[in-house]
Design a protein around this motif. Structure first.
Motif, short mmCIF file in Angstrom:
data_model
loop_
_atom_site.label_atom_id
_atom_site.label_comp_id
_atom_site.label_asym_id
_atom_site.label_seq_id
_atom_site.Cartn_x
_atom_site.Cartn_y
_atom_site.Cartn_z
N GLY A 130 0.81 -1.21 0.00
CA GLY A 130 0.00 0.00 0.00
C GLY A 130 0.85 1.26 0.00
N VAL A 131 1.87 1.28 0.83
CA VAL A 131 2.76 2.44 0.89
C VAL A 131 3.50 2.61 -0.44
CG1 VAL A 131 4.87 3.33 1.99
CG2 VAL A 131 3.02 2.41 3.40
N LEU A 132 3.95 1.52 -1.03
CA LEU A 132 4.65 1.60 -2.32
C LEU A 132 3.73 2.14 -3.42
CD1 LEU A 132 6.84 -1.63 -2.26
CD2 LEU A 132 7.59 0.74 -2.02
N MET A 133 2.45 1.78 -3.38
CA MET A 133 1.49 2.31 -4.37
C MET A 133 1.40 3.83 -4.23
SD MET A 133 0.21 0.05 -6.42
CE MET A 133 -1.16 0.95 -7.06
N ILE A 134 1.33 4.32 -3.01
CA ILE A 134 1.23 5.77 -2.78
C ILE A 134 2.53 6.46 -3.18
CG2 ILE A 134 1.00 7.55 -1.00
CD1 ILE A 134 -1.05 5.66 0.36
N ILE A 135 3.67 5.90 -2.80
CA ILE A 135 4.96 6.49 -3.18
C ILE A 135 5.11 6.52 -4.70
CG2 ILE A 135 7.47 6.10 -3.13
CD1 ILE A 135 7.09 5.09 -0.23
N ASN A 136 4.71 5.45 -5.36
CA ASN A 136 4.77 5.41 -6.82
C ASN A 136 3.93 6.52 -7.42
OD1 ASN A 136 5.43 4.16 -9.42
ND2 ASN A 136 3.25 3.64 -9.46
N GLY A 137 2.73 6.72 -6.89
CA GLY A 137 1.87 7.78 -7.39
C GLY A 137 2.47 9.16 -7.21
N ILE A 138 3.10 9.37 -6.06
CA ILE A 138 3.75 10.66 -5.79
C ILE A 138 4.93 10.88 -6.74
CG2 ILE A 138 5.12 11.94 -4.08
CD1 ILE A 138 3.31 10.59 -1.91
N GLN A 139 5.75 9.86 -6.90
CA GLN A 139 6.92 9.98 -7.77
C GLN A 139 6.54 10.20 -9.23
OE1 GLN A 139 9.27 6.46 -6.95
NE2 GLN A 139 10.50 7.55 -5.43
N MET A 140 5.47 9.55 -9.67
CA MET A 140 5.05 9.69 -11.06
C MET A 140 4.15 10.91 -11.27
SD MET A 140 4.52 5.75 -12.25
CE MET A 140 4.36 6.21 -13.96
N LYS A 141 3.82 11.60 -10.18
CA LYS A 141 2.97 12.79 -10.25
C LYS A 141 1.67 12.49 -10.99
CE LYS A 141 6.80 15.93 -9.85
NZ LYS A 141 8.08 15.96 -10.41
N VAL A 142 0.99 11.43 -10.52
CA VAL A 142 -0.26 11.03 -11.16
C VAL A 142 -1.37 12.02 -10.80
CG1 VAL A 142 0.36 8.59 -11.19
CG2 VAL A 142 -0.89 9.48 -9.24
N SER A 143 -2.46 11.94 -11.55
CA SER A 143 -3.59 12.84 -11.32
C SER A 143 -4.24 12.52 -9.97
CB SER A 143 -4.61 12.69 -12.44
OG SER A 143 -5.28 11.45 -12.32
N PRO A 144 -5.01 13.46 -9.43
CA PRO A 144 -5.68 13.19 -8.15
C PRO A 144 -6.62 11.97 -8.20
CG PRO A 144 -5.74 15.54 -8.65
CD PRO A 144 -5.17 14.85 -9.86
N ILE A 145 -7.22 11.72 -9.34
CA ILE A 145 -8.11 10.55 -9.46
C ILE A 145 -7.31 9.27 -9.30
CG2 ILE A 145 -9.58 9.25 -11.05
CD1 ILE A 145 -10.46 11.96 -12.21
N ILE A 146 -6.18 9.18 -9.98
CA ILE A 146 -5.33 7.99 -9.88
C ILE A 146 -4.77 7.87 -8.47
CG2 ILE A 146 -3.30 6.80 -10.81
CD1 ILE A 146 -5.70 7.17 -12.76
N MET A 147 -4.38 9.00 -7.89
CA MET A 147 -3.85 8.97 -6.52
C MET A 147 -4.94 8.48 -5.56
SD MET A 147 -1.10 9.20 -5.14
CE MET A 147 -0.19 9.51 -3.70
N GLY A 148 -6.19 8.90 -5.80
CA GLY A 148 -7.30 8.41 -4.98
C GLY A 148 -7.44 6.90 -5.08
N GLY A 149 -7.27 6.37 -6.30
CA GLY A 149 -7.29 4.91 -6.48
C GLY A 149 -6.15 4.24 -5.74
N ASN A 150 -4.96 4.86 -5.78
CA ASN A 150 -3.82 4.31 -5.04
C ASN A 150 -4.09 4.30 -3.55
OD1 ASN A 150 -2.47 4.05 -7.45
ND2 ASN A 150 -1.07 5.76 -7.11
N ILE A 151 -4.71 5.36 -3.06
CA ILE A 151 -5.03 5.43 -1.63
C ILE A 151 -6.07 4.36 -1.26
CG2 ILE A 151 -6.11 6.88 0.15
CD1 ILE A 151 -4.67 9.29 -1.25
N LEU A 152 -7.06 4.14 -2.14
CA LEU A 152 -8.05 3.09 -1.87
C LEU A 152 -7.38 1.72 -1.82
CD1 LEU A 152 -11.12 4.18 -4.03
CD2 LEU A 152 -10.94 4.12 -1.53
N ILE A 153 -6.46 1.47 -2.72
CA ILE A 153 -5.73 0.20 -2.69
C ILE A 153 -4.93 0.08 -1.39
CG2 ILE A 153 -3.83 -1.10 -3.74
CD1 ILE A 153 -4.87 -0.21 -6.45
N ALA A 154 -4.29 1.18 -0.98
CA ALA A 154 -3.51 1.16 0.27
C ALA A 154 -4.41 0.89 1.47
CB ALA A 154 -2.77 2.49 0.44
#
Length: 177
Positions: A130-154
């Motif tokens: 879960g933490v790696l999904m969030i870190i990946n999203g931050i590093q890739m500067k994904v959109s807020p929608i994708i980041m929301g999906g990453n947070i849901l997975i986490a």
């Protein structure tokens, strides 16, 4: 218990009077007997929606456009649902007018499997994922929608870690008594 056994569980899984695992579909008033050889396929199909959504979110994390990621999610979902209804369920033995009585929860199944090493490992690995999904999203500067999906997975990973930790502690307390 020397041999680790796989226990299937869920809100629609029951034991019948012969001790068999039965998937009960209320809409059809039918029970489907799940034998040991069907456990792996049942696990896939019981998680079909979650797997589809996770595949779409992972696709979006790898710079696949959001529209394509949604299409990927829908295609996987439709394909798995189709296979579940037309291939998996018809291959199982049917019990017409099945009366469900003895449900097995996911936590109960984890405890009954009596696999402390697996529970402890998953307690650690789920939050790491879960933490790696969030870190990946931050590093890739994904959109807020994708980041929301990453947070849901986490959050889902954290829930599963907690479930595995509870199972681990209950197995420990049962083995001491």
């Amino acid at each position: 218990m020397s041999k680790k056994q796989k226990i299937i569980s869920g809100k629609n899984i029951y034991k019948d009077d012969k001790g068999r695992d039965v998937l009960y579909l209320k809409s059809q008033n039918t029970g489907y007997v799940i034998q040991e050889k069907n456990y792996q396929a049942y696990t896939l199909y019981s998680n079909r929606y979650a797997l589809s959504v996770i595949a779409g979110i992972l696709a979006a994390n790898f710079n696949v456009p959001v529209l394509y990621s949604v299409i990927i999610t829908i295609i996987i979902m439709v394909f798995l649902e189709y296979r579940y209804r037309t291939s998996f369920l018809p291959s199982l033995d049917h019990i017409k007018n099945f009366k469900p009585t003895n449900n097995i929860s996911t936590l109960d199944a984890m405890i009954m499997e009596n696999n402390k090493a697996r529970n402890l490992t998953l307690t650690v690995l789920y939050p790491v994922f879960g933490v790696l999904m969030i870190i990946n999203g931050i590093q890739m500067k994904v959109s807020p929608i994708i980041m929301g999906g990453n947070i849901l997975i986490a959050l889902a990973a954290l829930y599963m870690a907690i479930m595995n930790f509870v199972a681990f502690t209950k197995i420990n307390s049962q083995s001491k008594s």
